[in-house]
Design a protein around this motif. Sequence first.
Motif, PDB file in Angstrom:
ATOM      1  N   ALA A 271       0.831  -1.202   0.000  1.00 22.80           N
ATOM      2  CA  ALA A 271       0.000   0.000   0.000  1.00 22.80           C
ATOM      3  C   ALA A 271       0.864   1.251   0.000  1.00 22.80           C
ATOM      4  CB  ALA A 271      -0.931   0.000   1.209  1.00 22.80           C
ATOM      5  N   GLY A 272       1.958   1.219   0.768  1.00 20.42           N
ATOM      6  CA  GLY A 272       2.857   2.363   0.787  1.00 20.42           C
ATOM      7  C   GLY A 272       3.387   2.686  -0.591  1.00 20.42           C
ATOM      8  N   MET A 273       3.835   1.662  -1.313  1.00 19.16           N
ATOM      9  CA  MET A 273       4.391   1.879  -2.642  1.00 19.16           C
ATOM     10  C   MET A 273       3.322   2.343  -3.630  1.00 19.16           C
ATOM     11  SD  MET A 273       7.526   1.231  -2.062  1.00 19.16           S
ATOM     12  CE  MET A 273       7.983   1.531  -3.756  1.00 19.16           C
ATOM     13  N   ILE A 274       2.160   1.716  -3.584  1.00 23.99           N
ATOM     14  CA  ILE A 274       1.099   2.036  -4.543  1.00 23.99           C
ATOM     15  C   ILE A 274       0.569   3.451  -4.317  1.00 23.99           C
ATOM     16  CG2 ILE A 274      -1.270   1.456  -5.221  1.00 23.99           C
ATOM     17  CD1 ILE A 274      -0.483  -1.514  -4.670  1.00 23.99           C
ATOM     18  N   ILE A 275       0.349   3.820  -3.062  1.00 24.76           N
ATOM     19  CA  ILE A 275      -0.187   5.151  -2.763  1.00 24.76           C
ATOM     20  C   ILE A 275       0.808   6.243  -3.153  1.00 24.76           C
ATOM     21  CG2 ILE A 275      -0.837   6.701  -0.867  1.00 24.76           C
ATOM     22  CD1 ILE A 275      -2.128   4.170   0.451  1.00 24.76           C
ATOM     23  N   LEU A 276       2.076   6.052  -2.835  1.00 30.73           N
ATOM     24  CA  LEU A 276       3.070   7.060  -3.207  1.00 30.73           C
ATOM     25  C   LEU A 276       3.202   7.163  -4.721  1.00 30.73           C
ATOM     26  CD1 LEU A 276       5.816   6.348  -0.522  1.00 30.73           C
ATOM     27  CD2 LEU A 276       4.237   8.290  -0.593  1.00 30.73           C
ATOM     28  N   ALA A 277       3.084   6.044  -5.420  1.00 29.95           N
ATOM     29  CA  ALA A 277       3.177   6.065  -6.880  1.00 29.95           C
ATOM     30  C   ALA A 277       1.986   6.773  -7.516  1.00 29.95           C
ATOM     31  CB  ALA A 277       3.285   4.636  -7.415  1.00 29.95           C
ATOM     32  N   ASN A 278       0.851   6.799  -6.821  1.00 30.58           N
ATOM     33  CA  ASN A 278      -0.351   7.469  -7.318  1.00 30.58           C
ATOM     34  C   ASN A 278      -0.567   8.830  -6.669  1.00 30.58           C
ATOM     35  OD1 ASN A 278      -2.132   5.686  -9.219  1.00 30.58           O
ATOM     36  ND2 ASN A 278      -1.262   4.276  -7.707  1.00 30.58           N
ATOM     37  N   TYR A 279       0.495   9.434  -6.151  1.00 29.58           N
ATOM     38  CA  TYR A 279       0.372  10.680  -5.410  1.00 29.58           C
ATOM     39  C   TYR A 279      -0.387  11.750  -6.191  1.00 29.58           C
ATOM     40  CZ  TYR A 279       1.566  15.103  -3.264  1.00 29.58           C
ATOM     41  OH  TYR A 279       1.469  16.352  -2.705  1.00 29.58           O
ATOM     42  N   GLU A 280      -0.012  11.982  -7.429  1.00 27.14           N
ATOM     43  CA  GLU A 280      -0.632  13.076  -8.183  1.00 27.14           C
ATOM     44  C   GLU A 280      -2.120  12.834  -8.392  1.00 27.14           C
ATOM     45  OE1 GLU A 280       1.378  13.939 -11.786  1.00 27.14           O
ATOM     46  OE2 GLU A 280       3.264  14.494 -10.803  1.00 27.14           O
TER      47      GLU A 280
END
Length: 309
Positions: A152-161
Amino acid sequence: MSDAIQPQPTPTISSDEHPMDDIPVRPLEFDVEALTPEQIVWSRSSPEFSIYINAFGVHVPYFERYLIRSMSTAKKHITDERLRADMSAITGQEAHHAKNFLAFNKKLATRYPRVAQLDERARVFFTHRAKTDDLKRLVGFTSGYETFTFLAGMIILANYEKWLQDSDPTIKALWVWHQVEEVEHGAVAFEVYKALYGEQEWYRKYMILVALLHIVKELLAAYFHMCRVEGYFKSPGKAIKATWFVAATAGQMVWHCLPTFSRRYHPRRHPLATTKQNAIAIAWRRYIKKGGDVLKIDRDKMSRIISFS
């Protein structure tokens, strides 16, 4: 609506730098008291994401306390000094996570009538399991659950914009901090399990499924309650959009979970953990290490943070 991971700027990194290197304990405290009930859906970029992550966070503080019990109990059986240091760091990080999210859950309860009930259900469940689970179950469930908090950490940061860019600066900062630290310590519980029960791969994989089912149950109960309060089910269009968001995001999580079932799996080698895909995580860590204030992140602040990549 596409839920594919969005590209982030590629940071300039040294060859030996990795998002799981170095696990400092950062005693941050976010001011959630100023948030009004009307601001609970805090992301204008993606209101559905606000509800999704708010719902996910309802039971998380009690798992974090369970993790602290798990790592504290297991530590006496671990001899590797580097891993013991990481175990101390993860318990410190999770203690501060739990403190902040328990405060935020009180704000959620001012808008959503069932949150207090769901919060209490999670407290009772994890308190009981922390007292009654044997060491193998403690470590196995913690490792299984941390599989998903790391992803979740990786996915959320990757979808920041797409999900967080235009949102309340304090709650955005809270979740960026949480996700960066979940990535930092994403390998610790896995390594503890491998050190103690590495020959029992089947049980590690079984615990991933057990953790997934528990997360989905708690998440959906809170998510659909929150959507109902927000009026999403009064409009077919909004109902479909909300349902699609949770289904697509959960599907992403399951897809990226597949590598974890390999016998050769290690969180540090997961495709999402490569430094090329972690511009925000790497920049945030560099920024705070230089003394930057991360308790509120608006657009200008994120631009300054990214400049450290």
